[in-house]
Design a protein around this motif. Structure first.
Motif, PDB file in Angstrom:
ATOM      1  N   GLY A  97     -14.177  -5.191   0.453  1.00  0.00           N
ATOM      2  CA  GLY A  97     -13.543  -6.349  -0.177  1.00  0.00           C
ATOM      3  C   GLY A  97     -12.273  -5.939  -0.897  1.00  0.00           C
ATOM      4  N   TRP A  98     -11.474  -6.933  -1.303  1.00  0.00           N
ATOM      5  CA  TRP A  98     -10.165  -6.597  -1.851  1.00  0.00           C
ATOM      6  C   TRP A  98     -10.267  -5.777  -3.131  1.00  0.00           C
ATOM      7  N   ALA A  99     -11.290  -6.023  -3.945  1.00  0.00           N
ATOM      8  CA  ALA A  99     -11.412  -5.276  -5.192  1.00  0.00           C
ATOM      9  C   ALA A  99     -11.711  -3.808  -4.918  1.00  0.00           C
ATOM     10  N   GLN A 100     -12.626  -3.548  -3.964  1.00  0.00           N
ATOM     11  CA  GLN A 100     -12.916  -2.163  -3.606  1.00  0.00           C
ATOM     12  C   GLN A 100     -11.732  -1.514  -2.905  1.00  0.00           C
ATOM     13  N   ALA A 101     -11.081  -2.263  -2.017  1.00  0.00           N
ATOM     14  CA  ALA A 101      -9.905  -1.729  -1.337  1.00  0.00           C
ATOM     15  C   ALA A 101      -8.834  -1.335  -2.340  1.00  0.00           C
ATOM     16  N   ALA A 102      -8.678  -2.131  -3.386  1.00  0.00           N
ATOM     17  CA  ALA A 102      -7.690  -1.819  -4.428  1.00  0.00           C
ATOM     18  C   ALA A 102      -8.058  -0.530  -5.152  1.00  0.00           C
ATOM     19  N   ARG A 103      -9.366  -0.322  -5.406  1.00  0.00           N
ATOM     20  CA  ARG A 103      -9.791   0.916  -6.060  1.00  0.00           C
ATOM     21  C   ARG A 103      -9.478   2.124  -5.179  1.00  0.00           C
ATOM     22  N   PHE A 104      -9.816   2.023  -3.897  1.00  0.00           N
ATOM     23  CA  PHE A 104      -9.519   3.120  -2.990  1.00  0.00           C
ATOM     24  C   PHE A 104      -8.006   3.341  -2.884  1.00  0.00           C
ATOM     25  N   GLN A 110      -3.001   8.161  -6.267  1.00  0.00           N
ATOM     26  CA  GLN A 110      -3.080   9.320  -7.162  1.00  0.00           C
ATOM     27  C   GLN A 110      -3.151  10.629  -6.383  1.00  0.00           C
ATOM     28  N   ALA A 111      -3.763  10.588  -5.214  1.00  0.00           N
ATOM     29  CA  ALA A 111      -3.904  11.794  -4.394  1.00  0.00           C
ATOM     30  C   ALA A 111      -2.612  12.164  -3.676  1.00  0.00           C
ATOM     31  N   GLY A 112      -1.631  11.275  -3.682  1.00  0.00           N
ATOM     32  CA  GLY A 112      -0.345  11.581  -3.080  1.00  0.00           C
ATOM     33  C   GLY A 112      -0.111  11.028  -1.696  1.00  0.00           C
ATOM     34  N   ALA A 113      -0.960  10.096  -1.239  1.00  0.00           N
ATOM     35  CA  ALA A 113      -0.749   9.492   0.079  1.00  0.00           C
ATOM     36  C   ALA A 113       0.559   8.710   0.108  1.00  0.00           C
ATOM     37  N   ASP A 114       1.118   8.573   1.294  1.00  0.00           N
ATOM     38  CA  ASP A 114       2.382   7.844   1.451  1.00  0.00           C
ATOM     39  C   ASP A 114       2.176   6.353   1.669  1.00  0.00           C
ATOM     40  N   ALA A 115       1.034   5.981   2.252  1.00  0.00           N
ATOM     41  CA  ALA A 115       0.752   4.584   2.572  1.00  0.00           C
ATOM     42  C   ALA A 115      -0.748   4.449   2.775  1.00  0.00           C
ATOM     43  N   ALA A 116      -1.205   3.225   3.026  1.00  0.00           N
ATOM     44  CA  ALA A 116      -2.633   2.982   3.254  1.00  0.00           C
ATOM     45  C   ALA A 116      -2.816   2.038   4.430  1.00  0.00           C
ATOM     46  N   LEU A 117      -3.878   2.287   5.184  1.00  0.00           N
ATOM     47  CA  LEU A 117      -4.283   1.416   6.285  1.00  0.00           C
ATOM     48  C   LEU A 117      -5.438   0.563   5.783  1.00  0.00           C
ATOM     49  N   VAL A 118      -5.270  -0.759   5.768  1.00  0.00           N
ATOM     50  CA  VAL A 118      -6.285  -1.665   5.211  1.00  0.00           C
ATOM     51  C   VAL A 118      -7.286  -2.012   6.307  1.00  0.00           C
ATOM     52  N   LEU A 119      -8.444  -1.356   6.268  1.00  0.00           N
ATOM     53  CA  LEU A 119      -9.493  -1.592   7.254  1.00  0.00           C
ATOM     54  C   LEU A 119     -10.131  -2.963   7.038  1.00  0.00           C
ATOM     55  N   PRO A 120     -10.763  -3.523   8.058  1.00  0.00           N
ATOM     56  CA  PRO A 120     -11.344  -4.858   7.916  1.00  0.00           C
ATOM     57  C   PRO A 120     -12.368  -4.926   6.791  1.00  0.00           C
ATOM     58  N   HIS A 121     -12.416  -6.066   6.134  1.00  0.00           N
ATOM     59  CA  HIS A 121     -13.379  -6.275   5.054  1.00  0.00           C
ATOM     60  C   HIS A 121     -14.795  -6.359   5.621  1.00  0.00           C
ATOM     61  N   TYR A 122     -15.736  -6.395   4.727  1.00  0.00           N
ATOM     62  CA  TYR A 122     -17.150  -6.297   5.097  1.00  0.00           C
ATOM     63  C   TYR A 122     -17.771  -7.651   5.429  1.00  0.00           C
ATOM     64  N   LEU A 123     -18.502  -7.735   6.516  1.00  0.00           N
ATOM     65  CA  LEU A 123     -19.491  -8.750   6.857  1.00  0.00           C
ATOM     66  C   LEU A 123     -18.950 -10.113   7.263  1.00  0.00           C
ATOM     67  N   VAL A 124     -18.227 -10.801   6.371  1.00  0.00           N
ATOM     68  CA  VAL A 124     -17.932 -12.211   6.594  1.00  0.00           C
ATOM     69  C   VAL A 124     -16.618 -12.409   7.338  1.00  0.00           C
ATOM     70  N   VAL A 138      -4.648  -6.988  -2.448  1.00  0.00           N
ATOM     71  CA  VAL A 138      -4.609  -5.532  -2.321  1.00  0.00           C
ATOM     72  C   VAL A 138      -3.193  -5.021  -2.564  1.00  0.00           C
ATOM     73  N   ALA A 139      -2.212  -5.686  -1.956  1.00  0.00           N
ATOM     74  CA  ALA A 139      -0.819  -5.260  -2.120  1.00  0.00           C
ATOM     75  C   ALA A 139      -0.378  -5.332  -3.578  1.00  0.00           C
ATOM     76  N   GLY A 140      -0.899  -6.315  -4.312  1.00  0.00           N
ATOM     77  CA  GLY A 140      -0.523  -6.457  -5.714  1.00  0.00           C
ATOM     78  C   GLY A 140      -1.161  -5.438  -6.624  1.00  0.00           C
ATOM     79  N   ALA A 141      -2.124  -4.668  -6.094  1.00  0.00           N
ATOM     80  CA  ALA A 141      -2.861  -3.718  -6.926  1.00  0.00           C
ATOM     81  C   ALA A 141      -2.421  -2.268  -6.716  1.00  0.00           C
ATOM     82  N   THR A 142      -1.451  -2.036  -5.831  1.00  0.00           N
ATOM     83  CA  THR A 142      -1.032  -0.664  -5.545  1.00  0.00           C
ATOM     84  C   THR A 142       0.453  -0.611  -5.259  1.00  0.00           C
ATOM     85  N   ARG A 143       1.024   0.545  -5.488  1.00  0.00           N
ATOM     86  CA  ARG A 143       2.424   0.765  -5.116  1.00  0.00           C
ATOM     87  C   ARG A 143       2.548   1.325  -3.702  1.00  0.00           C
TER      88      ARG A 143
END
Length: 315
Positions: A97-104, A110-124, A138-143
């Protein structure tokens, strides 16, 4: 459309995509199921040494779905270290879900990644407005710049792709459905410069079809265990060597797909088993995935030998 660090990441990804396949590394586990840190670092070094277009740690092939947050941090941190001071772009998987995706995403940042791949959300399944809003949150929760991944219960309409392409930080779309009519309409709806990736299962099978509609970049699970084969196919495809492409498709990729389709989860389990056959320290899969049976493992070993022989034939 892009600004600041997004421009740099897009440029580096585009350059990498033109140079080689996108590497989706396996995550190394011990026999007891724990994270094999030393094995993973060794495996990542071998992957990075083949000069792929980018490293995508902790995605589907990397069993993101089985990692806890502490393991995830270690996996992404190790990938950033293997990328040789930014020589390779590192795009970490995030999801649920978006809240967990934002945490990841914050961990990946923080680990130094350049970008993120947003995998499909769970179940629904969600309507188009919900899919767009999820990505917006998700985009609003990360740089980190984000690449949306459509597969399974996530499929954006062309109109939705036009909307997500305007979200700050969203730089591209990876397609796992293989619906080329939809991807063509999505590509034409997006602004110029928006990145598109062929993420179909065993993407080489449809590489020519995707390229025909302007999507030449693709992920390669084969690169995780046989970069020689993946790189040979990439070079033949790039150079228009149709005879070499046909030999590799007929002699290796199509039989691999037929073997992969025997058991659910083999898209990862077979890849890990093949990597172990090559002496890579990747260990077993975690449940709910299962290891290949003896007959399937024997077929895999024979197919791998055939594929490596074919690479010699195409060199």
């Amino acid at each position: 459309m892009y600004q600041g660090t997004e421009v740099d990441v897009v440029t580096r990804l585009r350059d990498g995509m033109a140079r080689g396949v996108l590497s989706f590394p396996l995550t190394s586990f011990r026999a007891d199921g724990g994270l094999d840190r030393d094995g993973y670092r060794d495996y990542l070094a071998a992957q990075a040494a083949t000069a792929p277009g980018a490293l995508f740690p902790a995605c589907g092939t990397g069993e993101f779905f089985s990692l806890d947050e502490d393991e995830y941090r270690e996996v992404v941190t190790a990938a950033v270290a293997a990328a040789a001071d930014g020589r390779l772009p590192v795009v970490a998987g995030i999801g649920y879900g978006w809240a967990q995706a934002a945490r990841f995403a914050r961990i990946a940042e923080q680990a130094g990644a350049d970008a993120a791949l947003v995998l499909p959300h769970y179940l629904v399944r969600g309507p188009q407005d919900g899919l767009v809003e999820q990505l917006r949150k998700v985009a609003g929760a990360t740089r980190l710049p984000l690449i949306a991944y459509q597969r399974d219960q996530v499929a954006y309409s062309a109109a939705s792709v036009r909307r997500i392409a305007q979200l700050p930080g969203v730089i591209g779309l990876k397609d796992g459905h293989g619906d080329l009519d939809l991807v063509q309409r999505q590509r034409l709806a997006a602004p110029e410069g928006f990145l598109f990736f062929n993420g179909a299962a065993t993407a080489e099978i449809q590489a020519r079809q995707y390229a025909s509609i302007g999507v030449s970049a693709y992920s390669s699970a084969v690169h995780a265990f046989a970069p020689e084969i993946a790189d040979a196919f990439f070079a033949a495809h790039r150079d228009g060597d149709d005879a070499a492409v046909e030999r590799l498709l007929r002699g290796f990729y199509v039989p691999l797909v037929e073997l992969r389709d025997r058991v659910p989860g083999y898209a990862v389990s077979l890849v890990k088993a093949a990597a172990r056959l090559r002496g890579k320290p990747v260990g077993p899969v975690r449940p709910p995935l299962t290891e290949p049976g003896p007959d399937d493992l024997a077929d895999l070993e024979a197919l791998l030998a055939d594929g490596l022989d074919l690479v010699g034939a195409t060199a």
